[in-house]
Design a protein around this motif. Structure first.
Motif, short mmCIF file in Angstrom:
data_model
loop_
_atom_site.label_atom_id
_atom_site.label_comp_id
_atom_site.label_asym_id
_atom_site.label_seq_id
_atom_site.Cartn_x
_atom_site.Cartn_y
_atom_site.Cartn_z
N SER A 1 -4.07 -4.27 -2.52
CA SER A 1 -3.51 -2.94 -2.23
C SER A 1 -2.68 -2.96 -0.95
CB SER A 1 -4.62 -1.89 -2.13
OG SER A 1 -5.48 -2.18 -1.03
N ALA A 2 -3.03 -3.78 0.02
CA ALA A 2 -2.23 -3.89 1.24
C ALA A 2 -0.87 -4.51 0.96
CB ALA A 2 -2.99 -4.72 2.28
N ILE A 3 -0.85 -5.51 0.12
CA ILE A 3 0.42 -6.16 -0.25
C ILE A 3 1.30 -5.18 -1.03
CG2 ILE A 3 1.45 -7.98 -1.66
CD1 ILE A 3 -0.97 -9.74 -0.87
N THR A 4 0.70 -4.45 -1.96
CA THR A 4 1.45 -3.46 -2.74
C THR A 4 2.01 -2.37 -1.83
OG1 THR A 4 0.01 -3.86 -4.63
CG2 THR A 4 1.30 -1.83 -4.66
N ALA A 5 1.21 -1.88 -0.92
CA ALA A 5 1.67 -0.84 0.00
C ALA A 5 2.79 -1.36 0.89
CB ALA A 5 0.51 -0.34 0.85
N TYR A 6 2.71 -2.59 1.32
CA TYR A 6 3.76 -3.17 2.15
C TYR A 6 5.09 -3.20 1.41
CZ TYR A 6 6.46 -6.64 4.70
OH TYR A 6 7.47 -7.29 5.38
N PHE A 7 5.07 -3.65 0.17
CA PHE A 7 6.30 -3.72 -0.61
C PHE A 7 6.81 -2.34 -1.04
CE2 PHE A 7 5.02 -8.22 -1.22
CZ PHE A 7 6.16 -8.79 -0.68
N ASP A 8 5.93 -1.33 -1.04
CA ASP A 8 6.34 0.03 -1.33
C ASP A 8 6.87 0.74 -0.08
OD1 ASP A 8 5.68 -0.21 -3.97
OD2 ASP A 8 3.74 0.82 -3.79
N GLY A 9 6.85 0.06 1.05
CA GLY A 9 7.36 0.64 2.30
C GLY A 9 6.38 1.57 2.99
N LYS A 10 5.12 1.44 2.67
CA LYS A 10 4.10 2.30 3.29
C LYS A 10 3.57 1.66 4.56
CE LYS A 10 2.47 4.30 -1.06
NZ LYS A 10 1.28 4.47 -1.91
N LEU A 11 3.09 2.50 5.47
CA LEU A 11 2.48 2.03 6.72
C LEU A 11 1.03 2.47 6.77
CD1 LEU A 11 5.27 2.81 9.33
CD2 LEU A 11 4.67 0.61 8.34
N TRP A 12 0.22 1.68 7.45
CA TRP A 12 -1.19 1.98 7.59
C TRP A 12 -1.38 2.97 8.73
CZ3 TRP A 12 -5.55 1.66 5.09
CH2 TRP A 12 -6.77 1.77 5.77
N ASP A 13 -2.14 4.01 8.47
CA ASP A 13 -2.46 4.99 9.50
C ASP A 13 -3.91 4.76 9.93
OD1 ASP A 13 -2.77 7.12 11.18
OD2 ASP A 13 -2.45 8.67 9.66
N PRO A 14 -4.13 4.23 11.14
CA PRO A 14 -5.49 3.93 11.56
C PRO A 14 -6.34 5.17 11.83
CG PRO A 14 -3.94 3.44 13.33
CD PRO A 14 -3.14 3.82 12.13
N MET A 15 -5.71 6.32 11.97
CA MET A 15 -6.48 7.55 12.21
C MET A 15 -7.11 8.07 10.91
SD MET A 15 -6.18 7.80 15.36
CE MET A 15 -6.31 9.36 16.16
N THR A 16 -6.38 7.96 9.80
CA THR A 16 -6.90 8.47 8.52
C THR A 16 -7.34 7.35 7.59
OG1 THR A 16 -4.68 8.46 7.54
CG2 THR A 16 -5.40 10.50 8.63
N PHE A 17 -7.11 6.10 8.00
CA PHE A 17 -7.46 4.93 7.19
C PHE A 17 -6.81 4.97 5.81
CE2 PHE A 17 -11.08 5.32 10.15
CZ PHE A 17 -10.93 4.12 10.82
N THR A 18 -5.54 5.38 5.79
CA THR A 18 -4.79 5.44 4.53
C THR A 18 -3.39 4.90 4.76
OG1 THR A 18 -4.05 7.69 5.01
CG2 THR A 18 -6.04 7.47 3.68
N TYR A 19 -2.72 4.59 3.65
CA TYR A 19 -1.31 4.20 3.70
C TYR A 19 -0.47 5.44 3.45
CZ TYR A 19 -2.53 -0.73 3.58
OH TYR A 19 -3.01 -1.97 3.90
#
Length: 130
Positions: A66-84
């Motif tokens: 899911s991290a690789i998919t989110a990276y290629f979708d242009g999403k960033l990790w939000d450490p406050m909400t623990f979501t992409y």
């Protein structure tokens, strides 16, 4: 006389085989118990640390796709909400502009007119200084 000599000999033989002093025996027991409890504690620590490491490795393996998919979708990790989430520079600029305008309006509302600016003029400070 011969019987008293044999009694004396047997008594002196038994008294020559004395046991170790009590503090030395207690010291050996303490060392032995310390080694046993230390070994048990080290074993428990090693096992629990290994289980924690294994758990973290498995969580990493689970989350990697899911991290690789989110990276290629242009999403960033939000450490406050623990979501992409999707990141948009335009949207962030708009949000910041709105926040600055709101802060400016709030600052303007806080300004009060000063009845006498004499002291402000003497020290060379604007009357709306904070």
């Amino acid at each position: 006389t011969s019987s008293s000599t044999s009694t004396t000999t047997s008594t002196s033989t038994s008294s020559s085989t004395t046991s170790l002093p009590l503090p030395l025996v207690q010291g050996f027991k303490s060392v032995l118990l310390g080694m046993i409890f230390g070994t048990i504690a080290a074993t428990i620590t090693t096992i629990s640390t290994s289980c924690t490491a294994l758990y973290n490795i498995l969580i990493g393996i689970k989350n990697t796709p899911s991290a690789i998919t989110a990276y290629f979708d242009g999403k960033l990790w939000d450490p406050m909400t623990f979501t992409y989430h999707h990141y948009s520079l335009d949207q962030e600029a708009q949000t910041l502009t709105q926040q600055l305008q709101h802060q400016h309006q709030a600052h303007q509302a806080q300004k009060q007119q000063v009845k006498d600016t004499t002291y402000y003029d003497i020290i060379g400070v604007p009357s709306n200084a904070t």
